[in-house]
Design a protein around this motif. Structure first.
Motif, mmCIF file in Angstrom:
data_model
loop_
_atom_site.group_PDB
_atom_site.id
_atom_site.type_symbol
_atom_site.label_atom_id
_atom_site.label_comp_id
_atom_site.label_asym_id
_atom_site.label_seq_id
_atom_site.Cartn_x
_atom_site.Cartn_y
_atom_site.Cartn_z
ATOM 1 N N ARG A 154 12.829 3.447 -1.498
ATOM 2 C CA ARG A 154 13.434 4.174 -0.203
ATOM 3 C C ARG A 154 13.147 3.548 0.886
ATOM 4 O O ARG A 154 12.186 2.754 1.127
ATOM 5 N N THR A 155 13.944 3.832 1.943
ATOM 6 C CA THR A 155 13.721 3.425 3.077
ATOM 7 C C THR A 155 12.671 4.147 4.050
ATOM 8 O O THR A 155 12.881 5.582 3.965
ATOM 9 N N LEU A 156 11.607 3.672 4.868
ATOM 10 C CA LEU A 156 10.561 4.229 5.582
ATOM 11 C C LEU A 156 11.004 4.369 7.011
ATOM 12 O O LEU A 156 11.383 3.116 7.504
ATOM 13 N N PRO A 157 10.948 5.480 7.535
ATOM 14 C CA PRO A 157 10.890 5.409 9.221
ATOM 15 C C PRO A 157 9.920 4.624 9.542
ATOM 16 O O PRO A 157 8.765 4.306 8.951
ATOM 17 N N ASP A 158 9.788 3.860 10.788
ATOM 18 C CA ASP A 158 8.866 2.986 11.296
ATOM 19 C C ASP A 158 7.656 3.644 11.488
ATOM 20 O O ASP A 158 6.552 2.958 11.564
ATOM 21 N N ASP A 159 7.519 4.920 11.526
ATOM 22 C CA ASP A 159 6.303 5.701 12.023
ATOM 23 C C ASP A 159 5.727 5.997 10.811
ATOM 24 O O ASP A 159 4.712 6.957 10.757
ATOM 25 N N GLU A 160 6.438 5.839 9.708
ATOM 26 C CA GLU A 160 5.559 6.250 8.307
ATOM 27 C C GLU A 160 5.070 4.949 7.643
ATOM 28 O O GLU A 160 5.515 3.777 7.390
ATOM 29 N N GLU A 161 3.828 5.236 7.357
ATOM 30 C CA GLU A 161 2.856 4.140 6.580
ATOM 31 C C GLU A 161 3.439 3.911 5.178
ATOM 32 O O GLU A 161 3.816 4.752 4.301
ATOM 33 N N ALA A 162 3.433 2.514 5.196
ATOM 34 C CA ALA A 162 4.004 2.064 3.743
ATOM 35 C C ALA A 162 2.875 1.954 2.710
ATOM 36 O O ALA A 162 1.793 1.635 2.692
ATOM 37 N N LYS A 163 3.158 2.761 1.630
ATOM 38 C CA LYS A 163 2.196 2.942 0.339
ATOM 39 C C LYS A 163 2.594 2.402 -0.847
ATOM 40 O O LYS A 163 3.929 2.628 -0.653
ATOM 41 N N PRO A 164 2.072 1.878 -1.782
ATOM 42 C CA PRO A 164 2.611 1.167 -3.178
ATOM 43 C C PRO A 164 3.465 2.518 -3.535
ATOM 44 O O PRO A 164 2.855 3.785 -3.645
ATOM 45 N N GLN A 165 4.509 2.270 -4.415
ATOM 46 C CA GLN A 165 5.322 3.149 -4.846
ATOM 47 C C GLN A 165 5.026 2.988 -6.279
ATOM 48 O O GLN A 165 5.174 2.071 -6.876
ATOM 49 N N ASP A 166 4.770 4.124 -7.070
ATOM 50 C CA ASP A 166 4.563 4.073 -8.681
ATOM 51 C C ASP A 166 5.750 4.266 -9.331
ATOM 52 O O ASP A 166 6.323 5.626 -9.068
ATOM 53 N N ILE A 167 6.295 3.622 -9.866
ATOM 54 C CA ILE A 167 7.543 3.955 -10.826
ATOM 55 C C ILE A 167 7.274 4.363 -12.137
ATOM 56 O O ILE A 167 8.189 4.568 -12.982
ATOM 57 N N GLY A 168 6.071 4.493 -12.555
ATOM 58 C CA GLY A 168 5.635 5.351 -13.805
ATOM 59 C C GLY A 168 5.762 4.174 -14.728
ATOM 60 O O GLY A 168 5.735 2.940 -14.644
ATOM 61 N N GLU A 169 5.706 5.004 -15.970
ATOM 62 C CA GLU A 169 5.808 4.170 -17.301
ATOM 63 C C GLU A 169 7.287 3.507 -17.688
ATOM 64 O O GLU A 169 8.332 4.152 -17.611
ATOM 65 N N VAL A 170 7.383 2.166 -18.228
ATOM 66 C CA VAL A 170 8.335 1.597 -18.310
ATOM 67 C C VAL A 170 8.542 1.446 -20.016
ATOM 68 O O VAL A 170 7.672 1.151 -20.951
ATOM 69 N N PHE A 171 9.881 2.024 -20.480
ATOM 70 C CA PHE A 171 10.115 1.627 -21.919
ATOM 71 C C PHE A 171 10.140 0.444 -22.398
ATOM 72 O O PHE A 171 10.710 -0.448 -21.877
#
Length: 456
Positions: free
Chosen positions: A419-436
């Motif tokens: 997803r797109t983050l506003p410039d004032d929001e800190e970027a944190k690692p995104q967890d996509i969970g378990e993969v089949f």
């Protein structure tokens, strides 16, 4: 007050003296009459809708089938046409509310809706259709401060006959015309409010939407949810202050396309606006309607000016104006495969999830920009975890593979979005969970399972 997607006021009867003889393909014959007097309506016309899109859009109206009724008589198909497997018919006449039949299906159609009338070609269903007088839609538009909105634009938009928006102004210009310049279908109605903010429009049938634009703001409302006489209060316009960041690639002079989206009224087809980033990669857009704005970039300047991937959307909220964000701002993605399996020679990679048959997609994937939106294969850690850095907003497909000396076998995968983050929001690692995954043996027991995360 909800309204039906179609109306049905039908009397079964025989129709004599049709304007053309019933042939082996005829599905419907009808007489169009005034509901009050029962007299034939001389200036009625009809056309056909096919391919139910979804509840929010209805049928795809085939305006090339527009046919004038002779002496209030309707016949479909005619003149050698065969019609469609499933269709509905829209009947219009000035001063009357439009009428749409239930679906009419040929008896050999593969998929027949539950609500359809099934007909054998050459043995048509015979109808009398009673058109009701159009009482119109009246209401009032208010500014975000609650004052009457003078000279606001108010229109009704539908699929295949849509209002467009550009630079804060609505337009009902149609795009499809006959060779003589005459519109195939009448433009959607578009009026201006008076000094008290009041308006009057011809009525129509859902699915359709009311759309309003004014110097002070913008609002939409599905027609099925609108009650005559209601006030439509405008939402303030938004503003986008964006910047493009493709790292080592040039960010200046890049052609972008923005399309405004609105989930509450998906029938409103906003005009796509085009812009070019400045020397620093920045761009500004005023009078942006609240909701999502979707950006794409110019893939090719060759014979076609294709705009396509990467697609990136940003939520515009007038209360947070201006909306500041960076196109291409990256983040990290983490995920894992099931624990306890042997991940020797197992790799993961990602690429933009697109249509392989699309020329624009193929051009994008071969471009320098496209290389920023895919990864090389990287090994999975022994505990099944993986991580990619520098992943930009888009919709992706993750692929799990076993890589041998001569062959590569696909073992699983997963779709995910960044997803797109506003410039004032800190970027944190995104967890996509378990993969089949499939066909991966269990891991041998080890006393020292060294698990080192991979990075792109």
């Amino acid at each position: 007050m909800s309204r039906p997607c179609w109306q049905l006021v039908v009397l079964w009867c025989s129709i004599a003296n049709m304007s053309s003889a019933i042939d082996q393909h005829t599905l419907v014959v009808a007489e169009i009459v005034d509901a009050e007097t029962g007299e034939p309506i001389e200036d009625a016309r009809f056309f056909v809708g096919v391919g139910w899109l979804e509840a929010s859009k209805g049928y795809s109206w085939q305006d090339h089938t527009i046919t004038k009724c002779t002496a209030g008589k309707l016949q479909w198909p005619r003149d050698g046409r065969q019609g469609y497997d499933v269709q509905c018919i829209r009947i219009e006449s000035p001063g009357y509310k439009p009428f749409v039949t239930v679906p009419i299906a040929r008896n050999h159609a593969e998929r027949i809706p539950d609500t359809a009338t099934v007909v054998t070609p050459g043995q048509p269903v015979k109808l009398t259709i009673k058109l009701q007088l159009d009482l119109g839609i009246v209401g009032r538009v208010l500014t975000p401060d609650g004052e009457p909105a003078r000279s606001a634009q108010v229109g009704i938009t539908q699929d295949c006959r849509s209002i467009t928006l550009k630079e804060g102004q609505l337009s009902n210009t149609t795009f499809w015309q006959y060779d003589n310049g005459q519109d195939i279908w009448d433009p959607p109605p578009l009026v201006q409010t008076d000094d008290e903010g009041r308006f009057a429009l011809p009525d129509d049938l859902p699915p359709a939407g009311i759309v309003v634009a004014h110097a002070s703001g913008f609002v939409t409302k599905p027609l099925a949810e609108y009650k005559a006489g209601d006030d439509l209060k405008l939402h303030p316009w938004g503003r986008i202050e964006g910047k493009l960041d493709w790292g080592v690639l040039p960010n200046a002079g890049v052609r972008l396309c923005v399309q405004y989206l609105n989930e509450a009224a998906p029938l409103i087809r906003y005009q796509k606006e085009y812009l070019t980033t400045d020397a620093s990669g920045a761009f500004v857009i005023d009078k942006v309607p609240p909701g999502y704005s979707s950006f794409s970039h110019q893939v090719s300047e060759a014979s076609h000016n294709w705009y396509g991937h990467p697609y990136q959307s940003v939520l515009v909220e007038a209360e947070r104006a201006p909306t500041r964000f960076t196109l291409g701002r990256s983040t990290s993605i983490v995920g894992h495969l099931p624990a306890g399996l042997d991940y020797a020679n197992i790799t993961v990679r990602y690429a933009v999830n697109g249509h392989d048959g699309s020329t624009a997609y193929e051009l994008f994937m071969k471009s320098k920009v496209g290389k920023l939106y895919r990864s090389p294969p990287v090994p999975v850690a022994v505990d099944g975890s993986f991580q990619f850095d520098g992943v930009r907003p888009e919709h992706y497909q993750l692929t799990v593979e076993r890589r041998g000396r001569r062959t590569t076998t696909r073992l699983g995968g997963k779709n995910f979005s960044v997803r797109t983050l506003p410039d004032d929001e800190e970027a944190k690692p995104q967890d996509i969970g378990e993969v089949f995954v499939r066909d991966i043996p269990k891991a041998a027991v080890s006393s020292n399972p060294a698990a080192v995360r991979n990075q792109r």
